[in-house]
Design a protein around this motif. Structure first.
Motif, PDB file in Angstrom:
ATOM      1  N   LYS A   1       0.864  -1.193   0.000  1.00  0.00           N
ATOM      2  CA  LYS A   1       0.000   0.000   0.000  1.00  0.00           C
ATOM      3  C   LYS A   1       0.892   1.232   0.000  1.00  0.00           C
ATOM      4  O   LYS A   1       2.090   1.149   0.338  1.00  0.00           O
ATOM      5  N   PRO A   2       0.364   2.404  -0.386  1.00  0.00           N
ATOM      6  CA  PRO A   2       1.183   3.618  -0.427  1.00  0.00           C
ATOM      7  C   PRO A   2       1.848   3.953   0.898  1.00  0.00           C
ATOM      8  O   PRO A   2       2.957   4.497   0.913  1.00  0.00           O
ATOM      9  N   GLY A   3       1.189   3.622   2.009  1.00  0.00           N
ATOM     10  CA  GLY A   3       1.793   3.897   3.317  1.00  0.00           C
ATOM     11  C   GLY A   3       3.130   3.199   3.490  1.00  0.00           C
ATOM     12  O   GLY A   3       4.047   3.734   4.130  1.00  0.00           O
ATOM     13  N   ASP A   4       3.253   2.004   2.906  1.00  0.00           N
ATOM     14  CA  ASP A   4       4.528   1.281   2.974  1.00  0.00           C
ATOM     15  C   ASP A   4       5.612   2.031   2.202  1.00  0.00           C
ATOM     16  O   ASP A   4       6.765   2.112   2.642  1.00  0.00           O
ATOM     17  N   ALA A   5       5.226   2.558   1.023  1.00  0.00           N
ATOM     18  CA  ALA A   5       6.194   3.295   0.197  1.00  0.00           C
ATOM     19  C   ALA A   5       6.621   4.582   0.894  1.00  0.00           C
ATOM     20  O   ALA A   5       7.814   4.930   0.911  1.00  0.00           O
ATOM     21  N   ILE A   6       5.657   5.299   1.474  1.00  0.00           N
ATOM     22  CA  ILE A   6       5.976   6.551   2.169  1.00  0.00           C
ATOM     23  C   ILE A   6       6.910   6.284   3.340  1.00  0.00           C
ATOM     24  O   ILE A   6       7.858   7.046   3.598  1.00  0.00           O
ATOM     25  N   ALA A   7       6.663   5.184   4.051  1.00  0.00           N
ATOM     26  CA  ALA A   7       7.518   4.842   5.189  1.00  0.00           C
ATOM     27  C   ALA A   7       8.961   4.585   4.758  1.00  0.00           C
ATOM     28  O   ALA A   7       9.896   4.815   5.532  1.00  0.00           O
ATOM     29  N   MET A   8       9.138   4.150   3.511  1.00  0.00           N
ATOM     30  CA  MET A   8      10.479   3.903   2.976  1.00  0.00           C
ATOM     31  C   MET A   8      11.063   5.137   2.276  1.00  0.00           C
ATOM     32  O   MET A   8      12.198   5.103   1.809  1.00  0.00           O
TER      33      MET A   8
END
Length: 508
Positions: free
Chosen positions: A73-80
């Motif tokens: 999900k986008p939240g995973d990408a933002i966290a990275m």
């Protein structure tokens, strides 16, 4: 430069059999601006959505910092550290800048209350750090489109992303606003950020990019250094043929008077005049362009012509018939209309492609109905959509797919095709090529010029001055709700029109 992100043999298939991304391998380096270009439906946005975790890919792998990743999900990408700004701005207009920026990541005090002072200070600090020239206390509904674009980027910088994916960020900006955005993007790159820039505008891509990846029909064609290519070469790789960037407009004798605006005023409830004594005409076989910085009355003029707003004073006539008090449906018998906001005014996103393609046609043309207009003739409707798909090169999975399933460019093609195929004497077009690729723009310009040859009258509102100079016979300039210049295209220059747009010359 070292690879920060590497995509290996990425494949994405949309059911039942649409191959959106076909075995694509590409890498992006730390501290570069890397553009992805291609025709509508070439797979550019889909590829970035796969990277961002918005859509799952079917096969292949992604490396980020040398480590295999798969964002669910986008939240995973933002966290990275990867963030994406989409083509449609999705801020809350009633909230302030700082409230939009911190939304979902608010600093809190005891009992879970938002610490607004800390949040405002933190947002102001980010604004100053990146030189964004924003007021954190301003209400988003009151700021320009360019400023809203910066708020979207600031939201991601507030979350400390190092990679920014920008999907058609200049599509909603005026020519005057774009240089400032580019300056800010280059500053971000120089600070070590990686910018992935999706765009159809090849001049902008060449000005901004370090490297450019070209896609066609879901596949990567090439990755090239921006300094080693040109507009013509990029266009050829994108569409698989040579694209003509010069005007095909030839001398044409204009005919009878078709459209008139007579002394039109439009006042807001607080007394502010957004249209001030607007008068002009459009003849058969003539293309009249309207130029102006966004917010100088063009939107109110379009809405007034179409009956979405009632002018305070004045009238509109089509072929001598006063339409000022007519219903929208009655006006549509005389006017083809392409609005600037395809999602809100040009289409129903949740309806099928077929339903959107035959809108207005099914009310005005008897061929689409049976039993005295009580039943829609679906066979003829399907044939119409198939013809439209073939003639305008619309990429779709099925006629019954939701309209929202189309790429932005293909949505625009359907709306344009629907309106072009109406048998009306007057054609009103508001930013008709916004979001289209160079090949599609060339095709649309050809269709506009064909309408001119067929003696239809065209009023074209565009923020792209080069577009107006390619197709318009005359250019009207709007400033503060007034027509301040009426110029023959062959006898003026972009610089002169730009001066009138900014109020720098005396009214004509």
């Amino acid at each position: 430069m070292n690879d920060l992100i590497a995509l290996h043999n990425i494949v994405k298939v949309y059911p039942p059999n649409v191959l959106a991304v076909d075995d694509v391998s590409v890498s992006f380096c730390k501290g570069e601006i890397h553009s992805i270009v291609g025709e509508n439906g070439a797979g550019k946005s889909t590829l970035m959505k796969l990277l961002y975790g918005l859509v799952p890919f079917d096969s292949g792998r992604i490396e980020f910092g040398g480590v295999n990743v798969r964002f669910r999900k986008p939240g995973d990408a933002i966290a990275m550290g990867i963030g994406m700004v989409h083509q449609e701005i999705v801020l809350i207009p009633q909230y302030s800048v700082w409230e939009n920026v911190v939304l979902g990541a608010e600093p809190v005090r005891t009992l879970g209350r938002i610490d607004s002072r800390t949040a405002i200070d933190a947002v102001r600090s980010k604004i100053e750090e990146f030189q964004f020239n924003l007021d954190p206390l301003a209400i988003v509904d009151d700021i320009s489109v360019a400023a809203r674009q910066k708020v979207e980027i600031l939201k991601l910088l507030f979350r400390n992303v190092s990679v920014l994916i920008l999907d058609e960020p200049t599509a909603v900006l005026t020519p005057q606003e774009i240089p400032q955005l580019f300056a800010e993007l280059k500053r971000l790159r120089d600070r070590g950020h990686t910018i992935l820039f999706i765009s159809h505008r090849l001049d902008e891509v060449l000005e901004l990019s370090d490297r450019i990846t070209i896609m066609r029909k879901g596949r990567k064609v090439a990755t090239v250094e921006a300094s080693e290519t040109n507009k013509e070469s990029l266009a050829t790789m994108m569409v698989g043929r040579q694209v003509i960037f010069t005007s095909k407009r030839t001398p044409h004798q204009r005919g009878e008077l078709v459209f008139e605006a007579q002394h039109v005023d439009w006042e807001r409830g607080d007394g502010l005049k957004l249209l001030d004594d607007v008068s002009f005409s459009v003849h058969a076989g003539e293309i009249v362009g309207i130029a102006g910085v966004e917010g100088n009355g063009q939107f109110e003029l379009v809405n007034s012509i179409m009956g979405l707003e009632q002018p305070t004073r004045g009238s509109f006539l089509v072929k001598g018939k006063d339409i000022t008090s007519l219903s929208i449906l009655e006006r549509r018998k005389l006017i083809s209309f392409v609005p600037q906001d395809r999602g809100k005014m040009g289409a129903s996103l949740s309806a099928s492609i077929l339903d959107n393609a035959i809108m207005t046609h099914h009310r005005l043309e008897k061929r689409f109905s049976r039993w005295h207009g009580l039943v829609l003739d679906y066979r003829k409707a399907r044939d119409f959509v198939d013809m439209l798909k073939e003639r305008f090169s619309v990429q779709m999975a099925s006629r019954q797919s939701d309209f929202r399933s189309l790429s932005g460019g293909n949505q625009q093609k359907v709306i344009l095709a629907r309106e072009l195929l109406l048998a009306t004497p007057f054609f009103l077009m508001d930013q008709p090529t916004r979001g289209l690729d160079v090949g599609s723009i060339e095709y649309v310009h050809g269709e506009i010029l064909a309408m001119r040859e067929a003696d239809r009258a065209v009023l074209l509102i565009s923020a792209d001055l080069e577009e107006l100079f390619l197709v318009a016979d005359r250019i009207l300039v709007m400033h503060r709700g007034c027509i301040v210049a009426d110029l023959m295209t062959e006898k003026t220059t972009i610089e002169e029109v730009g001066a009138y747009m900014l109020g720098g010359r005396a009214s004509a």
